[in-house]
Scaffold this active site. Structure first.
Site, PDB file in Angstrom:
ATOM      1  N   HIS A  37     -13.652  71.248  22.946  1.00 34.15           N
ATOM      2  CA  HIS A  37     -13.958  70.455  21.751  1.00 34.15           C
ATOM      3  C   HIS A  37     -12.677  70.054  21.026  1.00 34.15           C
ATOM      4  CE1 HIS A  37     -17.667  73.137  21.930  1.00 34.15           C
ATOM      5  NE2 HIS A  37     -18.196  71.926  21.977  1.00 34.15           N
ATOM      6  N   LYS A 149     -16.932  67.560  31.129  1.00 35.21           N
ATOM      7  CA  LYS A 149     -17.637  68.694  31.725  1.00 35.21           C
ATOM      8  C   LYS A 149     -19.128  68.363  31.823  1.00 35.21           C
ATOM      9  CE  LYS A 149     -18.914  73.379  31.034  1.00 35.21           C
ATOM     10  NZ  LYS A 149     -20.063  73.042  30.162  1.00 35.21           N
ATOM     11  N   ASP A 150     -19.635  67.652  30.828  1.00 33.51           N
ATOM     12  CA  ASP A 150     -21.015  67.162  30.888  1.00 33.51           C
ATOM     13  C   ASP A 150     -20.982  65.720  31.391  1.00 33.51           C
ATOM     14  OD1 ASP A 150     -22.488  69.450  29.650  1.00 33.51           O
ATOM     15  OD2 ASP A 150     -21.095  69.018  28.040  1.00 33.51           O
TER      16      ASP A 150
HETATM   17  O1  PAF Z   1     -22.474  68.214  24.335  1.00 35.16           O
HETATM   18  C1  PAF Z   1     -23.034  68.707  23.319  1.00 35.16           C
HETATM   19  O2  PAF Z   1     -22.535  69.626  22.675  1.00 35.16           O
HETATM   20  C2  PAF Z   1     -24.373  68.145  22.875  1.00 35.16           C
HETATM   21  O3  PAF Z   1     -25.181  67.826  23.960  1.00 35.16           O
HETATM   22  C3  PAF Z   1     -24.238  66.957  21.894  1.00 35.16           C
HETATM   23  C4  PAF Z   1     -23.599  65.768  22.554  1.00 35.16           C
HETATM   24  C5  PAF Z   1     -23.430  67.373  20.684  1.00 35.16           C
HETATM   25  C6  PAF Z   1     -25.626  66.534  21.415  1.00 35.16           C
HETATM   26  O4  PAF Z   1     -26.284  67.563  20.756  1.00 35.16           O
END
Ligand code: PAF
Length: 278
Positions: A37, A149-150
């Site tokens: 993050h 990662k996602d």
């Molecule tokens: O990747 C995440 O943490 C969540 O899926 C997001 C994009 C904040 C949506 O809740």
């Protein structure tokens, strides 16, 4: 740094920034902030005049038997990290200001959501697309930052932004890994020491697959078998080679792909991937 907790307060703040001629970056998160993050936040702070991080554990993206209650909530330390990195505002709405009584509108992104996490978590991408659309509508950012990662989540959001004419630039940042290769995730906090060492099999298997791809292997089945053989101790949800854009499985690798793994370790679900372009 402002902490705003209603859509009205968030929108008022954002519109003031825009009226002052400032560009706005948004980093959507569910909190429990880790280096992954923080890399998104650093990029936004560097590229935009002001940055908003949203912190909201979004109930609509969790299925009935998933970890909504257990999901780590670490608001005070998240807030300090945001402050240190120069974030201008945190948007931390309460669930009932996001989804008040009578809430009935959801965003479904077809096709891109069909496989991988979409297959095993049926409500997940509907919840993600819905909450991200709501965040976009309230914050009205110029750019929004997501982690690769996602990878499927990134593809879903790109598709939604394009299809619904959001006019927001989606910035995707590389996966951040621990020194031993484990992809950073808020869910790593669930792992015992022993589980953590088993979890490493995921990145090891993906890196072994990358060596084969670099050496010229293009058969998706061969890559899937190689990875599957490396996932000892994990319960596999999926091992798949998908087109990087529409997340459909491929048999042979001709263009950009993601090699993606979803697996369970006890009660913890982990995902990881590598991108490859021949
Ligand atoms: O990747 C995440 O943490 C969540 O899926 C997001 C994009 C904040 C949506 O809740």
């Amino acid at each position: 740094m402002m902490v705003l907790d209603t859509p009205e307060a968030m929108r008022t703040w954002s519109r003031e920034q825009r009226a002052a001629g400032k560009t706005i970056g948004l980093v959507p998160t569910m909190g429990a902030l880790h280096e992954g993050h923080l890399s998104l936040i650093r990029a936004s702070v560097a590229e935009c005049d002001v940055t908003v991080a949203s912190i909201f554990v979004n109930p609509t993206q969790f299925g009935p038997n998933e970890d909504l209650e257990a999901y780590p909530r670490t608001f005070d330390s998240d807030k300090s990290k945001c402050e240190e990195l120069g974030i201008d505002a945190i948007y931390a709405p309460k669930p009932d200001s996001m989804y008040p009584q009578g809430y009935a509108t959801y965003v479904e992104v077809e096709r891109v959501s069909d496989h991988l996490c979409g297959a095993s978590r049926p409500v997940f991408f509907r919840g993600v697309a819905t909450v991200v659309a709501k965040l976009f509508n309230v914050v009205e950012p110029d750019r929004a930052y997501f982690g690769q990662k996602d990878a499927q989540q990134c593809a879903v959001i790109r598709r939604m932004v394009h299809d619904l004419d959001f006019g927001i630039e989606i910035v995707e940042m590389p996966i951040v890994r621990e020194p031993d290769g484990l992809a950073m995730s808020s869910r790593n906090a669930y792992l015992s020491d022993n589980e953590r060492s088993v979890a490493l099999n995921i990145s090891k298997a993906l890196f072994a697959a990358r060596e084969q791809l670099d050496a010229g292997e293009r058969n998706a089945q061969t890559i899937r078998e190689l990875i599957t053989a490396g996932l000892a101790g994990l319960t596999i949800d999926y091992v798949e080679v998908v087109d990087a854009d529409d997340i459909q499985p491929v048999d042979r690798i001709y263009g950009p792909v993601f090699i993606a793994v979803g697996a369970w370790l006890g009660k913890t679900r982990l995902i990881d991937n590598i991108a490859f372009t021949p």
